[in-house]
Enzyme design. Structure first.
Site, PDB file in Angstrom:
ATOM      1  N   HIS A  69      41.668  59.526  53.123  1.00 14.87           N
ATOM      2  CA  HIS A  69      41.371  58.164  53.527  1.00 14.87           C
ATOM      3  C   HIS A  69      39.927  57.857  53.136  1.00 14.87           C
ATOM      4  O   HIS A  69      39.058  58.732  53.129  1.00 14.87           O
ATOM      5  CB  HIS A  69      41.518  58.006  55.042  1.00 14.87           C
ATOM      6  CG  HIS A  69      42.924  58.176  55.521  1.00 14.87           C
ATOM      7  ND1 HIS A  69      43.887  57.223  55.324  1.00 14.87           N
ATOM      8  CD2 HIS A  69      43.527  59.206  56.174  1.00 14.87           C
ATOM      9  CE1 HIS A  69      45.034  57.644  55.851  1.00 14.87           C
ATOM     10  NE2 HIS A  69      44.845  58.844  56.363  1.00 14.87           N
ATOM     11  N   CYS A  72      41.140  54.626  49.936  1.00 13.16           N
ATOM     12  CA  CYS A  72      41.057  53.181  50.087  1.00 13.16           C
ATOM     13  C   CYS A  72      39.624  52.721  49.799  1.00 13.16           C
ATOM     14  O   CYS A  72      38.664  53.422  50.127  1.00 13.16           O
ATOM     15  CB  CYS A  72      41.453  52.762  51.499  1.00 13.16           C
ATOM     16  SG  CYS A  72      43.183  53.090  51.911  1.00 13.16           S
TER      17      CYS A  72
END
Length: 468
Positions: A167, A209
């Site tokens: 992430h 991301c």
């Protein structure tokens, strides 16, 4: 004759003095003293190939990140890189996890082979942290605490490949245990590595991301570093090979097996010969694959030295077989994808569905899902309330969050302000988690708008009193 012997003695005295007072290696000494390194790999590339592979998450819901990293290791190993030159960071809680239907096995695609076997466990568990990662990249053994102690002990003719999967968020790469690697700290490390002169060229792949925010406006071309990212500075990256998809994992798996950007570059690497495909050609293959995912896909980006993009992949990944004529062919199906944060929810929902009705397992699965959703609601609502308080109403807050930085600008002007805003929120409102960090763009934009730390502290205290 005596003079020659004296000169040789002086040379070796200098050698051992430098070894004792610095991180200089015998290889570096010979290079620095005589101007070249004679070491060449089997593909004719001068210097040593190094790789740093980082899966920055933990938990079975994040299976895909460690699967990505293990798969990358197998590609590099087949390419001829030695274990002593491949450094792996992974929490290592997946292979023997109670939720893993095949204990001791990790796969990165529905019909893929085991990619876990043989992977070095250099930095696992608590040793997977920012301090160790930056120390490893710099080759600074004194900075390392725990783990194998392996570092990138590279020289001026060496080539380095860094691959990170996890992430990410606006300006950060996340790590386990609520630790973040901020873009400015990562770039400072790259600058120091460049100033040390301990590499010839470097390639960085980032699956996360908002990964473009790590390099946007921060990575100079002059450092001989070429970076590509799974997403730009404002969007999610995507998971794939998920339960319920057309191309799905075996039915006993409740989690996604890979990430689209990652499986794209690795499956391409297994299709084309590394000695026939440049980094730029691989970039275009991956970019096409992400684009063909449709409106939900992300935009692959590149930063740094465009000149390095002309290098063959073999210079960084070793010699791998495959098509010797590059034709752009890469896969025979369009991937279904899911947002990184929703991939986690998919896992928890499937655990609820799979558990036997009325069982303790069912109740535990329900509680896990409820806790995750409750936390997300808490973060979303408190961030909105704080922003509304600081900007005099919802309309002002929406204008702030919709403000975009110009292309080529770093995401924030004052990194200390940015880090302080995050710390203030977490002090008053609790940890953000990987999901909550999608709101980091709000904190950055608060700093850019001139919000002061005392204003943030007051608003956070009022909004989150008794809620964290």
């Amino acid at each position: 004759m005596a003079l020659s012997i004296f000169a040789i003695l002086i040379m070796f005295l200098s050698f051992f003095t430098q070894i004792a007072t610095s991180r200089l290696t015998p290889q570096n000494f010979m290079t620095n003293s005589f101007g070249t390194s004679s070491s060449k790999s089997k593909d004719g590339v001068e210097g040593t190939k190094w790789a740093v592979l980082v899966a920055g998450s933990r938990g079975f819901q994040n299976y895909r990140h460690q699967a990505d990293i293990c798969h990358a290791y197998q590609i590099l190993k087949r390419g001829g890189l030695k274990d002593e030159n491949i450094i792996v960071f992974m929490y290592d809680d997946i292979a023997y996890n109670e939720d893993n239907p095949k204990k001791g096995v990790i796969i990165n695609s529905p019909h893929g082979e085991d990619v876990y076997n043989g992977v070095p466990k250099d930095y696992t568990g608590k040793n997977l942290n920012v301090r160790n990662l930056l120390g490893v990249i710099l080759g600074d053994k004194k900075a390392i605490k725990g783990g194998s102690g392996k570092v990138v002990d590279s020289g001026p003719n060496d080539h380095i490949f860094i691959y990170y999967a996890d992430h990410g968020a606006y300006g950060v790469l996340t790590m386990p245990d609520f630790e973040d690697l901020y873009a400015d700290d990562f770039i400072k490390t790259m600058k120091k590595k460049h100033e040390l002169g301990t590499y010839k060229s470097m390639v960085i792949y980032v699956e996360a991301c908002e990964a473009g925010s790590i390099f946007e406006g921060l990575l100079p071309k002059e450092w001989n570093i070429y970076a590509t990212t799974a997403s730009n500075s404002e969007e999610s990256s995507w998971a794939t090979y998920c339960p319920g998809f057309d191309v799905a994992p075996p039915p006993q798996y409740d989690t996604c097996l890979g990430d689209l950007y990652s499986v794209s570059w690795m499956e391409d690497s297994e299709t084309h010969s590394s000695q026939a495909e440049t980094l730029e050609q691989q970039y275009m293959v991956v970019k096409k694959r992400l684009t063909e995912a449709g409106s939900e896909g992300s935009h692959e980006m590149w930063f740094g030295s465009n000149q390095i993009s002309k290098d063959l992949r073999s210079q960084y990944m070793g010699t791998t077989p495959g098509r010797t004529t590059f034709n752009g062919a890469h896969y025979n199906h369009t991937h279904q994808i899911v947002d990184q944060h929703q991939a986690d929810i998919l896992f928890f929902k499937r655990k609820v569905i799979r558990a036997v009705e009325g069982s303790m397992e069912k109740e535990r699965a329900k509680k896990e899902l409820e806790d995750v959703l409750s936390h997300r609601n808490h973060v979303d609502s408190t961030i909105k309330a704080i922003g509304t308080s600081l900007f005099g109403g919802n309309q002002g807050f929406q204008m702030l969050t919709n403000t975009l930085r110009s292309t080529g600008q770093p995401i924030v002007d004052d990194w200390n302000c940015f880090k302080s805003m995050v710390a203030i929120y977490e002090k008053h409102c609790g940890p953000l988690s990987s999901y909550g960090k999608k709101h980091l763009r709000t904190f950055a934009k608060m700093c850019n708008a001139g919000i002061q730390q005392n204003q943030m502290a007051q608003a956070s205290s009022l909004v989150c009193a008794g809620t964290s």
